[in-house]
Design an enzyme around this catalytic site. Structure first.
Site, PDB file in Angstrom:
ATOM      1  N   ALA A  65      -5.378  -6.901  -0.629  1.00 35.74           N
ATOM      2  CA  ALA A  65      -4.345  -7.937  -0.569  1.00 35.74           C
ATOM      3  C   ALA A  65      -3.663  -7.813   0.787  1.00 35.74           C
ATOM      4  CB  ALA A  65      -3.353  -7.736  -1.692  1.00 35.74           C
ATOM      5  N   GLY A 109      -7.381  -5.016  -3.432  1.00 34.19           N
ATOM      6  CA  GLY A 109      -7.683  -6.325  -4.030  1.00 34.19           C
ATOM      7  C   GLY A 109      -9.082  -6.810  -3.683  1.00 34.19           C
ATOM      8  N   GLU A 112     -11.272  -5.168  -6.148  1.00 42.45           N
ATOM      9  CA  GLU A 112     -10.979  -5.804  -7.443  1.00 42.45           C
ATOM     10  C   GLU A 112     -11.581  -7.211  -7.519  1.00 42.45           C
ATOM     11  OE1 GLU A 112      -6.837  -4.930  -6.703  1.00 42.45           O
ATOM     12  OE2 GLU A 112      -6.732  -3.780  -8.572  1.00 42.45           O
ATOM     13  N   GLU A 132      -4.364   1.732  -2.703  1.00 44.21           N
ATOM     14  CA  GLU A 132      -2.984   1.264  -2.860  1.00 44.21           C
ATOM     15  C   GLU A 132      -1.992   2.407  -2.936  1.00 44.21           C
ATOM     16  OE1 GLU A 132      -5.623   0.104  -4.533  1.00 44.21           O
ATOM     17  OE2 GLU A 132      -5.427  -2.028  -4.971  1.00 44.21           O
TER      18      GLU A 132
HETATM   19  N1  DAK Z   1      -3.643  -6.637   4.919  1.00 44.69           N
HETATM   20  C1  DAK Z   1      -3.322  -7.192   6.110  1.00 44.69           C
HETATM   21  N2  DAK Z   1      -3.957  -6.925   7.249  1.00 44.69           N
HETATM   22  C2  DAK Z   1      -4.975  -6.062   7.219  1.00 44.69           C
HETATM   23  C3  DAK Z   1      -5.386  -5.431   6.022  1.00 44.69           C
HETATM   24  C4  DAK Z   1      -4.664  -5.755   4.827  1.00 44.69           C
HETATM   25  N3  DAK Z   1      -4.996  -5.262   3.626  1.00 44.69           N
HETATM   26  N4  DAK Z   1      -6.416  -4.618   6.308  1.00 44.69           N
HETATM   27  C5  DAK Z   1      -6.647  -4.740   7.622  1.00 44.69           C
HETATM   28  N5  DAK Z   1      -5.786  -5.602   8.172  1.00 44.69           N
HETATM   29  C6  DAK Z   1      -5.692  -6.004   9.571  1.00 44.69           C
HETATM   30  C7  DAK Z   1      -5.116  -4.885  10.428  1.00 44.69           C
HETATM   31  O1  DAK Z   1      -3.717  -4.873  10.341  1.00 44.69           O
HETATM   32  C8  DAK Z   1      -5.626  -5.274  11.788  1.00 44.69           C
HETATM   33  O2  DAK Z   1      -4.833  -6.315  12.288  1.00 44.69           O
HETATM   34  P1  DAK Z   1      -4.281  -6.281  13.820  1.00 44.69           P
HETATM   35  O3  DAK Z   1      -3.533  -5.022  13.964  1.00 44.69           O
HETATM   36  O4  DAK Z   1      -5.557  -6.322  14.646  1.00 44.69           O
HETATM   37  O5  DAK Z   1      -3.462  -7.528  13.950  1.00 44.69           O
HETATM   38  C9  DAK Z   1      -6.994  -5.856  11.482  1.00 44.69           C
HETATM   39  O6  DAK Z   1      -6.992  -6.204  10.095  1.00 44.69           O
HETATM   40  C10 DAK Z   1      -8.115  -4.876  11.710  1.00 44.69           C
HETATM   41  O7  DAK Z   1      -7.804  -3.704  10.989  1.00 44.69           O
HETATM   42  P2  DAK Z   1      -7.810  -2.245  11.654  1.00 44.69           P
HETATM   43  O8  DAK Z   1      -7.473  -2.296  13.108  1.00 44.69           O
HETATM   44  O9  DAK Z   1      -6.975  -1.373  10.809  1.00 44.69           O
HETATM   45  O10 DAK Z   1      -9.362  -1.877  11.513  1.00 44.69           O
HETATM   46  P3  DAK Z   1     -10.007  -0.448  11.337  1.00 44.69           P
HETATM   47  O11 DAK Z   1     -11.469  -0.666  11.467  1.00 44.69           O
HETATM   48  O12 DAK Z   1      -9.354   0.559  12.261  1.00 44.69           O
HETATM   49  O13 DAK Z   1      -9.647  -0.001   9.856  1.00 44.69           O
HETATM   50  C11 DAK Z   1      -9.404  -0.342   7.448  1.00 44.69           C
HETATM   51  C12 DAK Z   1     -10.148  -0.724   8.767  1.00 44.69           C
HETATM   52  C13 DAK Z   1      -9.925  -1.282   6.367  1.00 44.69           C
HETATM   53  C14 DAK Z   1      -9.748   1.092   7.081  1.00 44.69           C
HETATM   54  C15 DAK Z   1      -7.874  -0.478   7.675  1.00 44.69           C
HETATM   55  O14 DAK Z   1      -7.619  -1.762   8.227  1.00 44.69           O
HETATM   56  C16 DAK Z   1      -7.077  -0.345   6.409  1.00 44.69           C
HETATM   57  O15 DAK Z   1      -6.854   0.788   5.944  1.00 44.69           O
HETATM   58  N6  DAK Z   1      -6.633  -1.458   5.847  1.00 44.69           N
HETATM   59  C17 DAK Z   1      -5.771  -1.469   4.686  1.00 44.69           C
HETATM   60  C18 DAK Z   1      -6.573  -1.183   3.449  1.00 44.69           C
HETATM   61  C19 DAK Z   1      -5.688  -1.180   2.234  1.00 44.69           C
HETATM   62  O16 DAK Z   1      -4.738  -0.357   2.149  1.00 44.69           O
HETATM   63  N7  DAK Z   1      -5.988  -2.051   1.271  1.00 44.69           N
HETATM   64  C20 DAK Z   1      -5.200  -2.145   0.074  1.00 44.69           C
HETATM   65  C21 DAK Z   1      -4.140  -3.196   0.288  1.00 44.69           C
HETATM   66  S1  DAK Z   1      -3.022  -3.283  -1.074  1.00 44.69           S
HETATM   67  C22 DAK Z   1      -1.200  -7.240  -7.325  1.00 44.69           C
HETATM   68  C23 DAK Z   1      -2.533  -7.398  -7.291  1.00 44.69           C
HETATM   69  C24 DAK Z   1      -3.290  -6.803  -6.295  1.00 44.69           C
HETATM   70  C25 DAK Z   1      -2.692  -6.064  -5.299  1.00 44.69           C
HETATM   71  C26 DAK Z   1      -1.348  -5.952  -5.320  1.00 44.69           C
HETATM   72  C27 DAK Z   1      -0.590  -6.523  -6.328  1.00 44.69           C
HETATM   73  N8  DAK Z   1      -0.427  -7.847  -8.356  1.00 44.69           N
HETATM   74  C28 DAK Z   1      -1.103  -8.653  -9.366  1.00 44.69           C
HETATM   75  C29 DAK Z   1       0.987  -7.676  -8.426  1.00 44.69           C
HETATM   76  C30 DAK Z   1      -3.507  -5.474  -4.283  1.00 44.69           C
HETATM   77  C31 DAK Z   1      -3.006  -4.660  -3.352  1.00 44.69           C
HETATM   78  C32 DAK Z   1      -3.819  -4.259  -2.217  1.00 44.69           C
HETATM   79  O17 DAK Z   1      -4.971  -4.610  -2.068  1.00 44.69           O
END
Ligand code: DAK
Length: 258
Positions: A65, A109, A112, A132
């Site tokens: 997400a 997400g 998921e 998360e």
């Molecule tokens: N959201 C927004 N931007 C993201 C992102 C994300 N999840 N993942 C990556 N990006 C963006 C980065 O910020 C970066 O943007 P700039 O800085 O260039 O502007 C760009 O994508 C490239 O990412 P990286 O520079 O970080 O690339 P790397 O190759 O170094 O790393 C990575 C890739 C996938 C390991 C890293 O980007 C990362 O750790 N990303 C976050 C992964 C993460 O934590 N995902 C979980 C998100 S929380 C709900 C239902 C569902 C959810 C919540 C509530 N309800 C029903 C209430 C779900 C929650 C989630 O999914």
């Protein structure tokens, strides 16, 4: 609806939906989810689409997400706004089969979303995870529920509590994905699988999707009864007559979805 965050192509009875927010690794925001739901609903009602393939880029199916979108939200915002519930309900209500073709990151997400599809084919570079916990939250779209049913408690706990990523070979070993293929062949394999499904009787395809999904919602006894009754009911279709006649006559069946 004109789409900005996804690309939709319909060819050979397959709707190919590509998540297309490359700058954010296809992170799921409201716009993307709304466009995705619209595209899936259109494919559902379009006779030219008999199977759906959902994919992302080579680097990311979806990295979760959109954290930028969630960053400033309060409990009241997400609870009262029921974040993602409508989209999730719409995706799982699609009756046509959806294959997730996953390359690169399928996190949070994104993992998921892949699990909401009917099965996952992934490339050797796929990385699945529920990170998360690193953000101080839990999964919210099935990461503690579907994942546990798919890969078992021990691995689901490990993934959810450590936030580690699972590589493709482990994902295949533990049943999260149906096949791992070379990255260059991912789309060919996914489209070929969709093509196989598209040749079948649509009535039977939809019935089988409902039957398998029912196994997650009910007891074994009730599920088996549901399966048997649906099996019985398929004898009311012309496609059953055609399928069995074609076998007896040693020819390919020509299903007409009736
Ligand atoms: N959201 C927004 N931007 C993201 C992102 C994300 N999840 N993942 C990556 N990006 C963006 C980065 O910020 C970066 O943007 P700039 O800085 O260039 O502007 C760009 O994508 C490239 O990412 P990286 O520079 O970080 O690339 P790397 O190759 O170094 O790393 C990575 C890739 C996938 C390991 C890293 O980007 C990362 O750790 N990303 C976050 C992964 C993460 O934590 N995902 C979980 C998100 S929380 C709900 C239902 C569902 C959810 C919540 C509530 N309800 C029903 C209430 C779900 C929650 C989630 O999914």
């Amino acid at each position: 609806m004109a789409y900005e965050t996804i690309i939709v192509e319909i060819e050979d009875h397959i709707a190919l939906v590509t998540l297309n927010r490359p700058d954010a690794l296809n992170a799921l925001n409201d716009q993307l989810l709304s466009e995705l739901c619209d595209a899936l609903a259109s494919a559902q009602s379009n006779d030219k689409a008999r199977c759906i393939v959902l994919t992302g880029s080579e680097k990311a199916f979806a990295a979760g997400a959109d954290i930028n979108m969630m960053n400033s939200k309060s409990f009241v915002d997400v609870f009262a706004g029921d974040l993602f519930t409508e989209a999730s309900d719409k995706i799982i209500a699609i009756r046509k089969p959806i294959i997730a073709a996953v390359s690169g990151y399928a996190l949070g997400g994104g993992c998921e979303l892949a699990m909401m599809c009917d099965f996952i084919i992934c490339s050797e570079t796929a990385k699945f995870g529920q990170p998360e916990i690193n953000l101080g939250v839990s999964p919210g779209l099935g990461g503690t529920q579907r994942l546990t049913r798919f890969i078992g408690k021990s691995k689901a706990m490990d993934m959810n509590l450590t936030g580690r990523f699972m590589e493709a070979d482990e994902a295949e070993r533990c049943g999260l994905v149906s096949r791992v293929v070379p990255t260059k062949k991912l789309m060919d394999e996914a489209m070929a699988a969709a093509g196989k499904i598209a040749e079948k009787s649509m009535i039977t395809v939809v019935a089988i999707k409902e039957m398998v999904n029912r196994s997650y919602e009910t007891t074994l006894r009730e599920g088996i009864l549901f399966e048997r009754r649906v099996f019985h009911s398929l004898f009311a279709t012309e496609d059953q007559k055609e399928g069995m006649a074609a076998f007896m006559e040693k020819r390919e069946a020509q299903f007409r979805d009736n």
